[in-house]
Design a protein around this motif. Structure first.
Motif, PDB file in Angstrom:
ATOM      1  N   GLU A  34      22.064 -10.300   7.631  1.00 19.60           N
ATOM      2  CA  GLU A  34      21.454  -9.960   8.909  1.00 19.60           C
ATOM      3  C   GLU A  34      22.494 -10.082  10.034  1.00 19.60           C
ATOM      4  N   GLN A  35      23.262 -11.167   9.991  1.00 13.87           N
ATOM      5  CA  GLN A  35      24.293 -11.370  11.006  1.00 13.87           C
ATOM      6  C   GLN A  35      25.375 -10.293  10.923  1.00 13.87           C
ATOM      7  N   VAL A  36      25.689  -9.906   9.687  1.00 14.22           N
ATOM      8  CA  VAL A  36      26.661  -8.831   9.492  1.00 14.22           C
ATOM      9  C   VAL A  36      26.168  -7.555  10.175  1.00 14.22           C
ATOM     10  N   ASP A  37      24.896  -7.245   9.955  1.00 12.27           N
ATOM     11  CA  ASP A  37      24.336  -6.018  10.532  1.00 12.27           C
ATOM     12  C   ASP A  37      24.331  -6.073  12.055  1.00 12.27           C
ATOM     13  N   ILE A  38      24.001  -7.226  12.599  1.00 16.01           N
ATOM     14  CA  ILE A  38      23.995  -7.365  14.056  1.00 16.01           C
ATOM     15  C   ILE A  38      25.405  -7.172  14.616  1.00 16.01           C
ATOM     16  N   LEU A  39      26.358  -7.787  13.936  1.00 15.23           N
ATOM     17  CA  LEU A  39      27.751  -7.662  14.384  1.00 15.23           C
ATOM     18  C   LEU A  39      28.235  -6.212  14.342  1.00 15.23           C
ATOM     19  N   LYS A  40      27.879  -5.526  13.254  1.00 13.78           N
ATOM     20  CA  LYS A  40      28.257  -4.112  13.136  1.00 13.78           C
ATOM     21  C   LYS A  40      27.693  -3.337  14.319  1.00 13.78           C
ATOM     22  N   GLN A  52      39.763  -6.842  14.084  1.00 16.55           N
ATOM     23  CA  GLN A  52      39.818  -7.144  12.664  1.00 16.55           C
ATOM     24  C   GLN A  52      38.404  -7.335  12.160  1.00 16.55           C
ATOM     25  N   PRO A  53      37.976  -6.655  11.124  1.00 15.63           N
ATOM     26  CA  PRO A  53      38.689  -5.604  10.391  1.00 15.63           C
ATOM     27  C   PRO A  53      38.841  -4.346  11.239  1.00 15.63           C
ATOM     28  N   VAL A  54      39.512  -3.348  10.661  1.00 17.11           N
ATOM     29  CA  VAL A  54      39.839  -2.165  11.432  1.00 17.11           C
ATOM     30  C   VAL A  54      38.601  -1.323  11.751  1.00 17.11           C
ATOM     31  N   SER A  55      37.559  -1.439  10.916  1.00 20.60           N
ATOM     32  CA  SER A  55      36.350  -0.652  11.139  1.00 20.60           C
ATOM     33  C   SER A  55      35.124  -1.504  10.792  1.00 20.60           C
ATOM     34  N   PRO A  56      34.015  -1.305  11.526  1.00 15.45           N
ATOM     35  CA  PRO A  56      32.809  -2.118  11.296  1.00 15.45           C
ATOM     36  C   PRO A  56      32.349  -2.077   9.845  1.00 15.45           C
ATOM     37  N   HIS A  57      32.649  -0.980   9.184  1.00 17.31           N
ATOM     38  CA  HIS A  57      32.310  -0.794   7.790  1.00 17.31           C
ATOM     39  C   HIS A  57      32.741  -1.988   6.920  1.00 17.31           C
ATOM     40  N   TYR A  58      33.861  -2.601   7.274  1.00 15.68           N
ATOM     41  CA  TYR A  58      34.411  -3.691   6.452  1.00 15.68           C
ATOM     42  C   TYR A  58      33.915  -5.075   6.845  1.00 15.68           C
ATOM     43  N   ILE A  59      33.063  -5.176   7.864  1.00 10.68           N
ATOM     44  CA  ILE A  59      32.553  -6.491   8.240  1.00 10.68           C
ATOM     45  C   ILE A  59      31.677  -7.015   7.103  1.00 10.68           C
ATOM     46  N   LYS A  60      31.966  -8.208   6.659  1.00 16.12           N
ATOM     47  CA  LYS A  60      31.135  -8.784   5.594  1.00 16.12           C
ATOM     48  C   LYS A  60      30.957 -10.288   5.787  1.00 16.12           C
ATOM     49  N   GLU A  61      30.042 -10.851   4.982  1.00 21.53           N
ATOM     50  CA  GLU A  61      29.736 -12.267   5.109  1.00 21.53           C
ATOM     51  C   GLU A  61      30.966 -13.121   4.837  1.00 21.53           C
ATOM     52  N   GLU A  62      31.043 -14.243   5.563  1.00 26.99           N
ATOM     53  CA  GLU A  62      32.094 -15.245   5.340  1.00 26.99           C
ATOM     54  C   GLU A  62      33.504 -14.714   5.582  1.00 26.99           C
ATOM     55  N   SER A 309      49.092  -9.203  11.365  1.00 27.80           N
ATOM     56  CA  SER A 309      48.601  -9.911  10.181  1.00 27.80           C
ATOM     57  C   SER A 309      49.707 -10.423   9.258  1.00 27.80           C
ATOM     58  N   GLN A 310      50.962 -10.126   9.564  1.00 31.58           N
ATOM     59  CA  GLN A 310      52.081 -10.663   8.786  1.00 31.58           C
ATOM     60  C   GLN A 310      51.965 -10.321   7.302  1.00 31.58           C
ATOM     61  N   MET A 311      52.250  -9.062   7.017  1.00 32.24           N
ATOM     62  CA  MET A 311      52.202  -8.611   5.628  1.00 32.24           C
ATOM     63  C   MET A 311      53.331  -7.626   5.369  1.00 32.24           C
ATOM     64  N   GLY A 353      49.188  -2.240  -0.801  1.00 26.31           N
ATOM     65  CA  GLY A 353      48.234  -2.199   0.306  1.00 26.31           C
ATOM     66  C   GLY A 353      46.782  -2.326  -0.096  1.00 26.31           C
ATOM     67  N   ALA A 354      46.351  -1.509  -1.061  1.00 27.93           N
ATOM     68  CA  ALA A 354      44.929  -1.466  -1.416  1.00 27.93           C
ATOM     69  C   ALA A 354      44.441  -2.820  -1.901  1.00 27.93           C
ATOM     70  N   LYS A 355      45.284  -3.524  -2.659  1.00 26.03           N
ATOM     71  CA  LYS A 355      44.842  -4.809  -3.215  1.00 26.03           C
ATOM     72  C   LYS A 355      45.068  -5.943  -2.239  1.00 26.03           C
ATOM     73  N   THR A 356      46.007  -5.774  -1.309  1.00 27.19           N
ATOM     74  CA  THR A 356      46.327  -6.868  -0.394  1.00 27.19           C
ATOM     75  C   THR A 356      45.429  -6.856   0.839  1.00 27.19           C
ATOM     76  N   ILE A 357      45.122  -5.641   1.370  1.00 27.36           N
ATOM     77  CA  ILE A 357      44.146  -5.604   2.462  1.00 27.36           C
ATOM     78  C   ILE A 357      42.899  -4.820   2.081  1.00 27.36           C
ATOM     79  N   TYR A 358      43.031  -3.531   2.052  1.00 31.51           N
ATOM     80  CA  TYR A 358      41.862  -2.705   1.771  1.00 31.51           C
ATOM     81  C   TYR A 358      42.346  -1.312   1.376  1.00 31.51           C
ATOM     82  N   LEU A 359      41.453  -0.533   0.795  1.00 35.65           N
ATOM     83  CA  LEU A 359      41.774   0.856   0.526  1.00 35.65           C
ATOM     84  C   LEU A 359      41.957   1.560   1.860  1.00 35.65           C
ATOM     85  N   ALA A 360      43.066   2.261   2.015  1.00 38.66           N
ATOM     86  CA  ALA A 360      43.314   2.993   3.261  1.00 38.66           C
ATOM     87  C   ALA A 360      44.097   4.251   2.898  1.00 38.66           C
ATOM     88  N   PRO A 361      43.382   5.338   2.615  1.00 38.77           N
ATOM     89  CA  PRO A 361      44.041   6.572   2.179  1.00 38.77           C
ATOM     90  C   PRO A 361      44.671   7.307   3.357  1.00 38.77           C
TER      91      PRO A 361
END
Ligand code: ARG
Ligand code: ZN
Length: 418
Positions: A34-40, A52-62, A309-311, A353-361
């Motif tokens: 619920e909090q995730v949805d509100i934040l999005k 951070q994250p780059v898009s609301p799509h990636y907001i998740k719990e914890e 983010s130092q990567m 990249g994909a495994k260290t942060i996220y899929l970003a084509p």
């Protein structure tokens, strides 16, 4: 005495009132769906900028969310978070002061000061610097016009040739794909200055420049960069106007032809990860792609500089598949990260990249890699989220030196291997 007292009271009143009405950066930790949805919702409905994250799509719990909240939506947003008991703390209470600090005292003859490379510079000053650097070093530096931006600003790359050996290979470095990542153009300037100043003194840079030419594109997204100085410090994309939407800008690092616009990018122009109408639809990405296609037989090392983010990342970001020379690439970034830890006591993550942060084509690094530039990297410079995109000028030197150490380490390994 009376006036002094009144002044004192006023000053403190000012402080008391203003904390609520300043631009802030919040660190928010949603714990339920619920909090995730509100934040999005908050990050899309209100005038905020998601760091951070780059898009609301990636907001998740914890997972920590960094959200820039401008003064005018500060109260509404904080109230909402409080109402839904969403844990948050203030990461930066004085974002507007930081922004002011970064844009002032850009001198009129920018190169005259000894701290020139420890400040951020307006686009105009960077153009001036490019010109002067080429003019003052006619035998070593050439400015090459590789194209122009959507708003018709020139895209200049500097070619550094410090040694006239025949058949030299080359390195490509681009900075400022994303407008708000100011440390990135600062690094390109730092790198050029360091190369010209320390070629004779430093073994590592000498070995690199004896064996390779270096192409440096200081600002790949000049329209966006300009916009962060004049209008919106948090702008990321370029400034191209969409045919289908009222929203402006394409994410240039989603606009390359590498699994273009699959998961991790968006067809929706209003998102920060909008991939554009088609691969290389944007003049900025097309210019870089054209240049690299022309020079793919000489360019052996591709570097793209971002923050924060130092990567130290390498392909792939557009798929979870492993790159064919994965182990080579991993070994290189691992050594670079170790050196940064040893010399600067700072931690950089590393990996594909994909495994260290996220899929970003659609990223430039994956595209360059598939073109045949087998040593291809994206660096995310300082910091890890304290100042984020608002890294103060006093941190430029260390941030750039760390990145420089990584470039030296990797470039010398490339020379060794080829
Ligand atoms: N933060 C960068 C971005 O979102 C990561 C770049 C990594 N490489 C890539 N091809 N996505 O663009
Ligand atoms: Zn970036």
């Amino acid at each position: 005495m009376k006036t002094l007292l009144i002044l004192f009271i006023l000053m403190n009143l000012d402080k008391g009132y203003c904390t609520e009405t300043r631009d802030q950066v919040l660190s928010i930790s949603p714990t339920t769906q619920e909090q995730v949805d509100i934040l999005k919702n908050v990050s899309t409905q209100y005038e905020t900028a998601l760091w951070q994250p780059v898009s609301p799509h990636y907001i998740k719990e914890e997972t920590q969310v960094h959200l820039f909240v401008p003064a005018n939506s500060s109260e509404t947003v904080t109230d909402l978070l409080q109402k839904h008991a969403i844990t948050h703390e203030v990461l930066l209470a004085n974002a507007n002061e930081l922004i002011e600090m970064q844009t002032k005292n850009d001198s009129t003859d920018p190169r005259s000061s000894s701290t020139f490379y420890e400040r951020y510079h307006s686009l105009e000053d960077i153009y001036y610097w490019i010109n002067r650097t080429a003019q003052d070093n006619p035998d070593k530096v050439k400015a090459i016009l590789i194209g122009s931006s959507y708003e018709k600003r020139p895209l200049y790359a500097l070619k550094l040739t410090l040694n006239n050996r025949p058949n030299k290979k080359a390195i490509w470095i681009d900075c400022g794909i994303h407008a708000r990542e100011w440390i990135s153009p600062a690094f390109c300037l730092w790198f050029v200055h360091y190369s010209l100043s320390f070629y004779k003194q430093n073994q590592d840079i000498a070995n690199i420049l004896d064996n390779m030419d270096v192409y440096v594109l200081p600002v790949m997204n000049p329209d966006g960069y300009k916009y962060t100085w004049t209008t919106n410090r948090m702008w990321r994309k370029n400034r191209s106007i969409s045919r289908s939407s009222a929203c402006t800008g394409v994410d240039l690092n989603r606009n390359f032809d590498a699994n273009w616009c699959t998961e991790g990018a968006s067809h929706e122009p209003c998102t920060e990860i909008y991939c554009g109408a088609f691969p290389e639809s944007e003049p900025e990405s097309e210019a870089v792609a054209n240049f690299l296609r022309l020079h793919k037989d000489t360019v052996q090392l591709y570097l793209s500089i971002h923050s924060y983010s130092q990567m130290l990342l390498f392909p792939y970001s557009c798929t979870l598949d492993e790159a064919e020379n994965h182990n080579d690439l991993l070994e290189m970034v691992q050594e670079a990260a170790q050196k940064i830890r040893r010399y600067y006591s700072n931690t950089y993550k590393y990996g594909p990249g994909a495994k260290t942060i996220y899929l970003a084509p659609g990223g430039s690094d994956d595209w360059a890699y598939n073109l045949g530039i087998k040593y291809s990297f994206t660096f995310e410079l300082q910091d890890r989220g304290h100042y984020g995109f608002l890294l103060p000028p006093s941190h430029i030197a260390k941030a750039c030196n760390e990145a420089l150490l990584a470039v030296k380490t990797i470039a010398n390994k490339v020379i060794e291997k080829t």
